[in-house]
Structures are given as structure tokens and as C-alpha cells.
Design a protein around this motif. Structure first.
Motif, PDB file in Angstrom:
ATOM      1  N   TYR A 121      33.690  73.217 -73.020  1.00  0.00           N
ATOM      2  CA  TYR A 121      34.611  72.226 -72.467  1.00  0.00           C
ATOM      3  C   TYR A 121      35.955  72.844 -72.055  1.00  0.00           C
ATOM      4  O   TYR A 121      36.617  72.330 -71.172  1.00  0.00           O
ATOM      5  N   ALA A 122      36.345  73.909 -72.730  1.00  0.00           N
ATOM      6  CA  ALA A 122      37.683  74.493 -72.556  1.00  0.00           C
ATOM      7  C   ALA A 122      37.727  75.477 -71.392  1.00  0.00           C
ATOM      8  O   ALA A 122      38.049  76.653 -71.559  1.00  0.00           O
ATOM      9  N   GLN A 123      37.438  75.000 -70.217  1.00  0.00           N
ATOM     10  CA  GLN A 123      37.480  75.812 -69.006  1.00  0.00           C
ATOM     11  C   GLN A 123      38.580  75.272 -68.094  1.00  0.00           C
ATOM     12  O   GLN A 123      38.564  74.102 -67.732  1.00  0.00           O
ATOM     13  N   GLU A 124      39.507  76.128 -67.742  1.00  0.00           N
ATOM     14  CA  GLU A 124      40.628  75.705 -66.889  1.00  0.00           C
ATOM     15  C   GLU A 124      40.161  75.114 -65.561  1.00  0.00           C
ATOM     16  O   GLU A 124      40.797  74.218 -65.015  1.00  0.00           O
ATOM     17  N   ALA A 125      39.026  75.580 -65.061  1.00  0.00           N
ATOM     18  CA  ALA A 125      38.522  75.112 -63.767  1.00  0.00           C
ATOM     19  C   ALA A 125      38.230  73.610 -63.761  1.00  0.00           C
ATOM     20  O   ALA A 125      38.249  72.986 -62.701  1.00  0.00           O
ATOM     21  N   PHE A 126      37.978  73.019 -64.927  1.00  0.00           N
ATOM     22  CA  PHE A 126      37.673  71.596 -64.982  1.00  0.00           C
ATOM     23  C   PHE A 126      38.925  70.736 -64.856  1.00  0.00           C
ATOM     24  O   PHE A 126      38.834  69.549 -64.566  1.00  0.00           O
ATOM     25  N   GLY A 127      40.094  71.310 -65.090  1.00  0.00           N
ATOM     26  CA  GLY A 127      41.345  70.580 -64.889  1.00  0.00           C
ATOM     27  C   GLY A 127      41.583  69.461 -65.883  1.00  0.00           C
ATOM     28  O   GLY A 127      42.128  68.420 -65.514  1.00  0.00           O
ATOM     29  N   TRP A 128      41.176  69.668 -67.133  1.00  0.00           N
ATOM     30  CA  TRP A 128      41.379  68.629 -68.141  1.00  0.00           C
ATOM     31  C   TRP A 128      41.864  69.204 -69.452  1.00  0.00           C
ATOM     32  O   TRP A 128      41.719  70.390 -69.723  1.00  0.00           O
ATOM     33  N   SER A 129      42.470  68.338 -70.239  1.00  0.00           N
ATOM     34  CA  SER A 129      42.866  68.689 -71.604  1.00  0.00           C
ATOM     35  C   SER A 129      41.657  68.457 -72.505  1.00  0.00           C
ATOM     36  O   SER A 129      40.642  67.895 -72.080  1.00  0.00           O
ATOM     37  N   LEU A 130      41.767  68.875 -73.744  1.00  0.00           N
ATOM     38  CA  LEU A 130      40.651  68.761 -74.677  1.00  0.00           C
ATOM     39  C   LEU A 130      41.166  68.466 -76.071  1.00  0.00           C
ATOM     40  O   LEU A 130      42.099  69.119 -76.554  1.00  0.00           O
ATOM     41  N   ARG A 131      40.572  67.462 -76.684  1.00  0.00           N
ATOM     42  CA  ARG A 131      40.817  67.230 -78.109  1.00  0.00           C
ATOM     43  C   ARG A 131      39.524  66.730 -78.710  1.00  0.00           C
ATOM     44  O   ARG A 131      38.604  66.306 -77.996  1.00  0.00           O
ATOM     45  N   LEU A 147      33.425  63.720 -81.623  1.00  0.00           N
ATOM     46  CA  LEU A 147      33.905  63.042 -80.437  1.00  0.00           C
ATOM     47  C   LEU A 147      34.859  64.007 -79.734  1.00  0.00           C
ATOM     48  O   LEU A 147      35.849  64.444 -80.333  1.00  0.00           O
ATOM     49  N   TYR A 148      34.542  64.336 -78.494  1.00  0.00           N
ATOM     50  CA  TYR A 148      35.392  65.197 -77.676  1.00  0.00           C
ATOM     51  C   TYR A 148      35.954  64.340 -76.553  1.00  0.00           C
ATOM     52  O   TYR A 148      35.214  63.587 -75.913  1.00  0.00           O
ATOM     53  N   VAL A 149      37.250  64.472 -76.318  1.00  0.00           N
ATOM     54  CA  VAL A 149      37.908  63.686 -75.275  1.00  0.00           C
ATOM     55  C   VAL A 149      38.640  64.649 -74.351  1.00  0.00           C
ATOM     56  O   VAL A 149      39.512  65.410 -74.785  1.00  0.00           O
ATOM     57  N   MET A 150      38.278  64.617 -73.079  1.00  0.00           N
ATOM     58  CA  MET A 150      38.915  65.434 -72.061  1.00  0.00           C
ATOM     59  C   MET A 150      39.632  64.495 -71.098  1.00  0.00           C
ATOM     60  O   MET A 150      39.051  63.501 -70.652  1.00  0.00           O
ATOM     61  N   ARG A 151      40.892  64.801 -70.785  1.00  0.00           N
ATOM     62  CA  ARG A 151      41.695  63.959 -69.887  1.00  0.00           C
ATOM     63  C   ARG A 151      41.993  64.759 -68.625  1.00  0.00           C
ATOM     64  O   ARG A 151      42.647  65.792 -68.660  1.00  0.00           O
ATOM     65  N   LYS A 152      41.487  64.259 -67.494  1.00  0.00           N
ATOM     66  CA  LYS A 152      41.642  64.941 -66.201  1.00  0.00           C
ATOM     67  C   LYS A 152      43.109  64.959 -65.784  1.00  0.00           C
ATOM     68  O   LYS A 152      43.792  63.942 -65.820  1.00  0.00           O
ATOM     69  N   GLY A 153      43.589  66.151 -65.404  1.00  0.00           N
ATOM     70  CA  GLY A 153      44.958  66.288 -64.928  1.00  0.00           C
ATOM     71  C   GLY A 153      45.935  66.690 -66.011  1.00  0.00           C
ATOM     72  O   GLY A 153      47.110  66.900 -65.716  1.00  0.00           O
ATOM     73  N   GLN A 154      45.480  66.809 -67.247  1.00  0.00           N
ATOM     74  CA  GLN A 154      46.352  67.277 -68.323  1.00  0.00           C
ATOM     75  C   GLN A 154      45.936  68.703 -68.678  1.00  0.00           C
ATOM     76  O   GLN A 154      44.751  69.035 -68.629  1.00  0.00           O
ATOM     77  N   PRO A 155      46.907  69.535 -69.037  1.00  0.00           N
ATOM     78  CA  PRO A 155      46.594  70.953 -69.277  1.00  0.00           C
ATOM     79  C   PRO A 155      45.876  71.181 -70.605  1.00  0.00           C
ATOM     80  O   PRO A 155      46.050  70.427 -71.563  1.00  0.00           O
ATOM     81  N   LEU A 156      45.107  72.237 -70.621  1.00  0.00           N
ATOM     82  CA  LEU A 156      44.499  72.692 -71.865  1.00  0.00           C
ATOM     83  C   LEU A 156      45.557  73.336 -72.744  1.00  0.00           C
ATOM     84  O   LEU A 156      46.469  74.004 -72.243  1.00  0.00           O
ATOM     85  N   ASP A 157      45.429  73.174 -74.026  1.00  0.00           N
ATOM     86  CA  ASP A 157      46.250  73.892 -74.986  1.00  0.00           C
ATOM     87  C   ASP A 157      45.946  75.384 -74.825  1.00  0.00           C
ATOM     88  O   ASP A 157      44.789  75.762 -74.605  1.00  0.00           O
ATOM     89  N   PRO A 158      46.946  76.269 -74.915  1.00  0.00           N
ATOM     90  CA  PRO A 158      46.698  77.716 -74.755  1.00  0.00           C
ATOM     91  C   PRO A 158      45.615  78.259 -75.699  1.00  0.00           C
ATOM     92  O   PRO A 158      44.861  79.156 -75.325  1.00  0.00           O
ATOM     93  N   ARG A 159      45.504  77.694 -76.899  1.00  0.00           N
ATOM     94  CA  ARG A 159      44.442  78.150 -77.814  1.00  0.00           C
ATOM     95  C   ARG A 159      43.065  77.784 -77.273  1.00  0.00           C
ATOM     96  O   ARG A 159      42.107  78.546 -77.435  1.00  0.00           O
TER      97      ARG A 159
END
Length: 170
Positions: A121-131, A147-159
Motif C-alpha cells: 500500500y505504501a507506494q508514492e505512485a498511488f498518491g495516498w496516505s496510509l494508516r 483495517l487499512y485506510v488510504m486517503r487520496k491526495g494526502q502524503p505518505l508518512d516518511p516511514r
């Protein structure tokens, strides 16, 4: 991959009256159309998750429950996923990202633990955040799901960015 799950109908009953469900099985979709014909806001389509036939940015929410697990079913080592499985996962997630509107949300429900699933899920190309969050009833003997939640248009955490990059290292 809605299968014969009642989730779409349950969402409809909760007031989410614009729900599109897909599955690759024509027999399954035909059965679901018949079962829920009285619910006009439920739509059913035969479709491959690797090639969604929806326009770009057409959904506020994409929800999958165990569908992505099918892509990993033949993997024998979850720490070292085959290039074919990783590519299939990337293809599906790219399609999900494509059909999500800006600010849209992708929700994934699975038994796959974060150390196995987050790198996909943690791929910058998808353009979403991850929690993510672990869910369960608190019983130590019970299986927990995630439960994984990805929000389009929000940045991924550097980790998470670093975690995603590890997936593509030999």
C-alpha cells in the motif's frame, strides 16, 4: 470481489444507497442482482479488479474485504512475495488509485498483518496516505483482522515511504 457477501446490502440498509459492487464471476453477479433487485441503489457488474472499467476519479470510497488476499493465496513466503504477485497487487492498487476522487478513501479489510501488507500500500505512485488499525474482540485466542485506510491526495508518512521502497529491493 463482492462474492455473495451481504456487505453491499448492509451498507444500503445503513443509508449508503449508491453502492457499486463487482466480481469476476457472472454467476455470482447474476445471483446478487436477483437477490437485491428491490434495492435500486445497488449496482452489480462483472469486472476484473486488475482492469476496472470505471472512469478516472469516479468514486469517493473504494472498499475491499479480502479480495486482495486472493492475489497472495499461492505465495509460500509472505516475507518474500513473488514478482508476479507483487506486480498483480501493484496493478490492482494502481486501478483503485485511478478511480478514486481527490480526497477519496480506499478501505482494505484483511487478515494480512501490517508488516506483510503495508509495503504494498505504501507506494508514492498511488498518491495516498496510509494508516491502519488492528481489530478484534479482545479475545487473545481470536484471529485479529486489520483495517487499512488510504486517503487520496494526502502524503505518505516518511516511514511508510521507506517501507514501500523495501518492497522493490532484491
Amino acid at each position: 470481489g463482492c462474492g455473495n457477501s451481504a456487505l453491499s446490502h448492509d451498507l444500503y440498509e445503513l443509508g449508503y444507497t449508491d453502492v457499486t459492487s463487482i466480481d469476476f464471476s457472472p454467476a455470482c453477479i447474476a445471483a446478487m442482482r436477483t437477490r437485491y433487485a428491490r434495492c435500486p441503489g445497488l449496482r452489480w457488474a462483472v469486472m476484473d479488479i486488475r482492469a476496472l472499467a470505471f472512469p478516472d476519479a469516479s468514486f469517493d470510497v473504494v472498499l475491499e474485504k479480502g479480495t486482495l488476499d486472493v492475489l497472495m493465496v499461492e505465495e509460500t513466503d509472505p516475507w518474500h512475495v513473488s514478482p508476479q504477485a507483487a506486480a498483480a497487487m501493484r496493478q490492482v492498487l494502481a486501478e483503485v488509485s485511478r478511480v478514486l476522487r481527490p480526497g477519496g478513501c480506499f478501505i482494505s479489510i484483511t487478515f494480512a498483518q501490517p508488516h506483510f501488507r503495508k509495503p504494498h500500500y505504501a507506494q508514492e505512485a498511488f498518491g495516498w496516505s496510509l494508516r491502519h488499525a488492528a481489530c478484534g474482540d479482545g479475545d487473545a485466542a481470536a484471529f485479529h483482522y486489520f483495517l487499512y485506510v488510504m486517503r487520496k491526495g494526502q502524503p505518505l508518512d516518511p516511514r511508510d515511504v521507506a517501507l514501500g521502497r523495501r518492497l522493490h529491493q532484491p
